[in-house]
Design a protein around this motif. Structure first.
Motif, mmCIF file in Angstrom:
data_model
loop_
_atom_site.group_PDB
_atom_site.id
_atom_site.type_symbol
_atom_site.label_atom_id
_atom_site.label_comp_id
_atom_site.label_asym_id
_atom_site.label_seq_id
_atom_site.Cartn_x
_atom_site.Cartn_y
_atom_site.Cartn_z
ATOM 1 N N GLU A 12 108.635 -55.360 -52.740
ATOM 2 C CA GLU A 12 110.081 -55.599 -52.620
ATOM 3 C C GLU A 12 110.544 -56.764 -53.490
ATOM 4 O OE1 GLU A 12 111.138 -54.204 -48.101
ATOM 5 O OE2 GLU A 12 110.036 -56.077 -48.332
ATOM 6 N N SER A 20 122.748 -47.933 -49.801
ATOM 7 C CA SER A 20 121.434 -47.707 -49.200
ATOM 8 C C SER A 20 120.440 -48.784 -49.615
ATOM 9 C CB SER A 20 120.905 -46.326 -49.586
ATOM 10 O OG SER A 20 120.880 -46.207 -50.985
ATOM 11 N N ARG A 79 116.880 -53.723 -42.282
ATOM 12 C CA ARG A 79 115.704 -52.846 -42.282
ATOM 13 C C ARG A 79 115.803 -51.797 -41.165
ATOM 14 N NH1 ARG A 79 111.785 -54.553 -45.582
ATOM 15 N NH2 ARG A 79 111.608 -56.803 -45.893
ATOM 16 N N ALA A 80 116.282 -52.258 -40.000
ATOM 17 C CA ALA A 80 116.426 -51.329 -38.869
ATOM 18 C C ALA A 80 117.438 -50.229 -39.194
ATOM 19 C CB ALA A 80 116.843 -52.099 -37.626
ATOM 20 N N MET A 81 118.332 -50.514 -40.133
ATOM 21 C CA MET A 81 119.325 -49.521 -40.577
ATOM 22 C C MET A 81 118.801 -48.706 -41.761
ATOM 23 S SD MET A 81 122.689 -51.955 -40.576
ATOM 24 C CE MET A 81 123.812 -52.008 -39.183
ATOM 25 N N ASP A 82 117.493 -48.861 -42.041
ATOM 26 C CA ASP A 82 116.859 -48.100 -43.135
ATOM 27 C C ASP A 82 117.369 -48.466 -44.524
ATOM 28 O OD1 ASP A 82 114.821 -46.705 -42.061
ATOM 29 O OD2 ASP A 82 115.996 -44.905 -41.616
ATOM 30 N N LYS A 83 117.819 -49.689 -44.687
ATOM 31 C CA LYS A 83 118.260 -50.120 -46.012
ATOM 32 C C LYS A 83 117.056 -50.598 -46.821
ATOM 33 C CE LYS A 83 122.458 -49.411 -44.664
ATOM 34 N NZ LYS A 83 123.132 -48.137 -45.059
ATOM 35 N N ARG A 84 117.047 -50.240 -48.088
ATOM 36 C CA ARG A 84 116.022 -50.738 -49.010
ATOM 37 C C ARG A 84 116.405 -52.156 -49.417
ATOM 38 N NH1 ARG A 84 111.087 -50.379 -50.937
ATOM 39 N NH2 ARG A 84 111.142 -48.091 -51.081
#
Lengths: 316, 316
Positions: free
Chosen positions: A95, A32, A60-65
């Protein structure tokens, strides 16, 4: 760019595999968060590496931090943001995990006493991060031009309230700073000796290798005969602090780097998944050499190889 | 001053004995040369220790060779002579063995190529000793105020003819010198990395402890990740060179010092007789403490205790 993978073999300690599309998809599904080393992964010198902005956007579009780590302590996180922005990278200061921030976060994590202050050997980044945590400090750039005028019986005064000396890369290192740091560490009871990192070399310009913070830390270590607490890569503190701060478990994180003996080892020792990119200092020949004992889970030519999982046709 | 000796026991590794008149006479008869550490033996700071001039005169009258060793590299032997003279001590430059001289003598001993030069991190003492041996050098005090102005693509030039970097105590250490030293050592094939000494502390004044050459060497070591060749105390080179230069066998030499872990250990590892004086940093309690494992052949309060062998009545 992606070459077909060798037969899958997930056993720990096996030789590294060039990532197949399936390997990459499986890795991205599993984790993640990604921790990226910057130089050689995101950029080389002053140029962003081809395809990186799109890859970051996809993750980011895959919700990865996403977390960007750097041992550069000369800038604060906010100061470092300018480099990302100038390269067209969509990143926030939160970040970015610089070793200047790590030093301030370490002092916060140990409840550094409010009546104590820090003596800084280093540049403005450390000072700015200490300010953001409300930690008092002296030294730093203000001591850049200080000299010691000797006369018989002279003793250089030092502040007895200094409870930690933080040493980061400092192009204005001088004997005044070395002696002040030495006095604080040797004579103030309980005074901490903290190094942002021990990197032998740093990247002031791409034209040659430059002496890194290993030099500044080495100078003080040579006078106090004590090892510092290291807070930047590859210290465990940085990883533990990132995991706590972002609420992540180790097995949810993938470390992406271009150096076997720092980035990949750092990730493996911390219990992370690891991916090596060949866009920095490590060649495929060095990685696959029989004498190399450090094997990432996967490797790829460059970060944008990951884009293949986006382009792949969706099963119907 | 001399307390009666415990029962004679010359076994190696036995606890140190306070020297009796008989012990001292026997030692002086046995050896033909004395190597003296200076600080704590000959002087303390700027004061000669009581009775030292007379003791040295007595030993000279007995035809003993006297050698005064110091890890101070900031002065040449000739420069250091002034300190002896100002304290009323009758010494010649040839009897002084400074670590600045040791560096030049080391380069001479390995036939340092005449077409190569030395980059000096340090003060004028090293330069003067290199001049006396006809060895070309650059750096040193001339680089005291040099700064590096960075711009993209800048590379600091360095001289490819530098075949050795000599690092001695340098109050004007700066990043220009560290980077130049790093470049020479890392990029010039075969370039030597030589340290005059690794002392953590030095005696700039008596009012406090000052960071020593351990700091300057540590800075460069931290950037090149290599250990230096050490030529001063407690390196074997210094002892071997003294023995060769003065035509002495090891068993003819007695080392006199005030520090167990440097002077006495240096003497013992080199196969010399050893005498500790309590006029410097070591107390009798520390010497006789069960945890101390370094035992000189004899110890005495101060060097002038030796005068008792002169005052003793001659047997008739």
């Amino acid at each position: 760019m992606v070459v077909s993978a060798s037969a899958g073999n997930g056993a720990s300690g096996s030789a590294a595999r060039r990532a197949s599309e399936e390997n990459m998809r499986s890795m991205v599904d599993k984790v993640s968060a990604f921790i990226f080393d910057c130089d050689g992964v995101i950029w080389r010198g002053d140029s962003v590496i081809d395809g990186v902005p799109e890859t970051l956007d996809m993750l980011r579009a895959m919700d990865k931090r996403l977390v960007f780590v750097t041992n550069n302590s000369t800038k604060s996180r906010a100061g470092y943001l300018g480099k990302f922005t100038s390269l067209g990278l969509n990143v926030s200061a939160e970040e970015i995990y610089s070793s200047s921030y790590a030093a301030a976060a370490y002092l916060e994590s140990i409840d550094f006493p409010t009546d104590k202050k820090v003596y800084v050997v280093g540049e403005v980044g450390i000072q700015e991060e200490l300010d953001l945590k409300g930690i008092a400090h002296i030294g730093g750039p203000a001591d850049a031009d200080k000299k010691i005028s000797l006369k018989p019986g002279f003793a250089l005064p030092h502040d007895p309230d200094v409870g930690a000396v933080v040493v980061g890369f400092d192009r204005n290192i001088n004997y005044f700073k070395i002696q002040t740091a030495q006095l604080c560490i040797s004579e103030n009871p309980g005074c901490l000796f903290i190094a942002t990192n021990l990197d032998a070399k740093t990247h002031l310009t791409d034209a040659q290798e430059w002496a890194g913070n290993g030099a500044m830390v080495g100078a003080i270590k040579g006078a106090v005969k004590r090892d510092p607490i290291v807070v930047g890569k590859p210290a465990e503190f940085m990883l533990a602090n990132i995991a706590t701060q972002f609420g992540l478990h180790r097995n949810q994180i993938c470390m992406v780097g271009d150096r076997l003996d720092t980035d990949i080892l750092f990730g493996q020792q911390g219990g992370l998944s690891t991916m090596l990119v060949l866009s920095g200092v490590t060649t495929e020949a060095a990685l696959l050499h029989p004498e190399n004992g450090i094997h990432p889970d996967f490797y790829m030519s460059q970060l944008s190889d990951l884009l293949s999982i986006k382009a792949a046709p969706v099963a119907v």
